[in-house]
Design a protein around this motif. Sequence first.
Motif, PDB file in Angstrom:
ATOM      1  N   MET A 189      38.738  35.986  47.406  1.00 54.63           N
ATOM      2  CA  MET A 189      38.734  37.363  46.917  1.00 54.63           C
ATOM      3  C   MET A 189      37.298  37.847  46.684  1.00 54.63           C
ATOM      4  O   MET A 189      37.000  39.021  46.913  1.00 54.63           O
ATOM      5  CB  MET A 189      39.580  37.490  45.654  1.00 54.63           C
ATOM      6  CG  MET A 189      41.076  37.312  45.894  1.00 54.63           C
ATOM      7  SD  MET A 189      41.792  38.404  47.147  1.00 54.63           S
ATOM      8  CE  MET A 189      41.703  39.986  46.285  1.00 54.63           C
ATOM      9  N   TRP A 235      37.068  41.743  46.144  1.00 53.54           N
ATOM     10  CA  TRP A 235      38.316  42.043  45.446  1.00 53.54           C
ATOM     11  C   TRP A 235      38.926  43.357  45.933  1.00 53.54           C
ATOM     12  O   TRP A 235      39.607  44.060  45.202  1.00 53.54           O
ATOM     13  CB  TRP A 235      38.140  42.035  43.921  1.00 53.54           C
ATOM     14  CG  TRP A 235      38.313  40.658  43.376  1.00 53.54           C
ATOM     15  CD1 TRP A 235      37.347  39.717  43.234  1.00 53.54           C
ATOM     16  CD2 TRP A 235      39.529  40.045  42.920  1.00 53.54           C
ATOM     17  NE1 TRP A 235      37.878  38.563  42.727  1.00 53.54           N
ATOM     18  CE2 TRP A 235      39.225  38.747  42.519  1.00 53.54           C
ATOM     19  CE3 TRP A 235      40.851  40.477  42.818  1.00 53.54           C
ATOM     20  CZ2 TRP A 235      40.175  37.855  42.037  1.00 53.54           C
ATOM     21  CZ3 TRP A 235      41.791  39.601  42.324  1.00 53.54           C
ATOM     22  CH2 TRP A 235      41.450  38.309  41.938  1.00 53.54           C
ATOM     23  N   TYR A 249      40.157  47.525  37.842  1.00 52.04           N
ATOM     24  CA  TYR A 249      40.279  46.076  37.991  1.00 52.04           C
ATOM     25  C   TYR A 249      41.584  45.710  37.318  1.00 52.04           C
ATOM     26  O   TYR A 249      41.960  46.291  36.307  1.00 52.04           O
ATOM     27  CB  TYR A 249      39.084  45.329  37.389  1.00 52.04           C
ATOM     28  CG  TYR A 249      38.768  45.722  35.974  1.00 52.04           C
ATOM     29  CD1 TYR A 249      39.320  45.022  34.906  1.00 52.04           C
ATOM     30  CD2 TYR A 249      37.948  46.814  35.700  1.00 52.04           C
ATOM     31  CE1 TYR A 249      39.049  45.400  33.607  1.00 52.04           C
ATOM     32  CE2 TYR A 249      37.676  47.190  34.402  1.00 52.04           C
ATOM     33  CZ  TYR A 249      38.233  46.482  33.360  1.00 52.04           C
ATOM     34  OH  TYR A 249      37.964  46.853  32.071  1.00 52.04           O
ATOM     35  N   GLU A 266      39.715  39.121  38.579  1.00 50.31           N
ATOM     36  CA  GLU A 266      38.975  40.255  39.125  1.00 50.31           C
ATOM     37  C   GLU A 266      37.947  40.755  38.111  1.00 50.31           C
ATOM     38  O   GLU A 266      36.814  41.086  38.468  1.00 50.31           O
ATOM     39  CB  GLU A 266      39.921  41.378  39.518  1.00 50.31           C
ATOM     40  CG  GLU A 266      39.219  42.541  40.194  1.00 50.31           C
ATOM     41  CD  GLU A 266      40.156  43.634  40.655  1.00 50.31           C
ATOM     42  OE1 GLU A 266      39.685  44.494  41.418  1.00 50.31           O
ATOM     43  OE2 GLU A 266      41.344  43.641  40.255  1.00 50.31           O
ATOM     44  N   TYR A 278      35.015  38.472  38.219  1.00 50.18           N
ATOM     45  CA  TYR A 278      34.205  38.767  39.399  1.00 50.18           C
ATOM     46  C   TYR A 278      33.284  39.963  39.130  1.00 50.18           C
ATOM     47  O   TYR A 278      32.084  39.910  39.407  1.00 50.18           O
ATOM     48  CB  TYR A 278      35.111  39.046  40.600  1.00 50.18           C
ATOM     49  CG  TYR A 278      34.401  39.705  41.746  1.00 50.18           C
ATOM     50  CD1 TYR A 278      33.604  38.971  42.618  1.00 50.18           C
ATOM     51  CD2 TYR A 278      34.503  41.082  41.953  1.00 50.18           C
ATOM     52  CE1 TYR A 278      32.936  39.582  43.669  1.00 50.18           C
ATOM     53  CE2 TYR A 278      33.843  41.702  42.993  1.00 50.18           C
ATOM     54  CZ  TYR A 278      33.064  40.951  43.847  1.00 50.18           C
ATOM     55  OH  TYR A 278      32.390  41.545  44.884  1.00 50.18           O
TER      56      TYR A 278
END
Length: 132
Positions: free
Chosen positions: A25, A30, A110, A115, A118
């Motif tokens: 991802m 993402w 998000y 995520e 990230y």
Amino acid sequence: MLKQLPHRMKMNITLSIKKVFERYMATIGWDETKYDAATFMEQWRHYLYNEAAWFNELDDTMKANPHFHEQLAERINEIIDQLVNEPPTDDQIAEINRLVERLGIDDFPYGCRLEAKYHIERLQQELKKKKS
């Protein structure tokens, strides 16, 4: 078959799935529209044969058994479902809001804890570059 494995190995499988999914991802930023199951599975196979110590511990009979791979695919889907449905923590939300404000950028969506992780790492790198 998968359920018969030692607890340690089952935990390592779960951690491997998370690691490969998170890594994949990140390569697509993402962006869910870029998600490609075939590409993810290629990365999974590469990880299995080149990085997963637990896979080397399995006997060849199990590795060759289609039923084992079906169960593993089911487990992969379960873990990914859990990961994308795990909401970000309050601390992550606060950190993203802080970083967005400091960088002067627009807020962005998000959806899950991974995520958010990230984006926090990405935004922290942007902030370091901006300070340099």
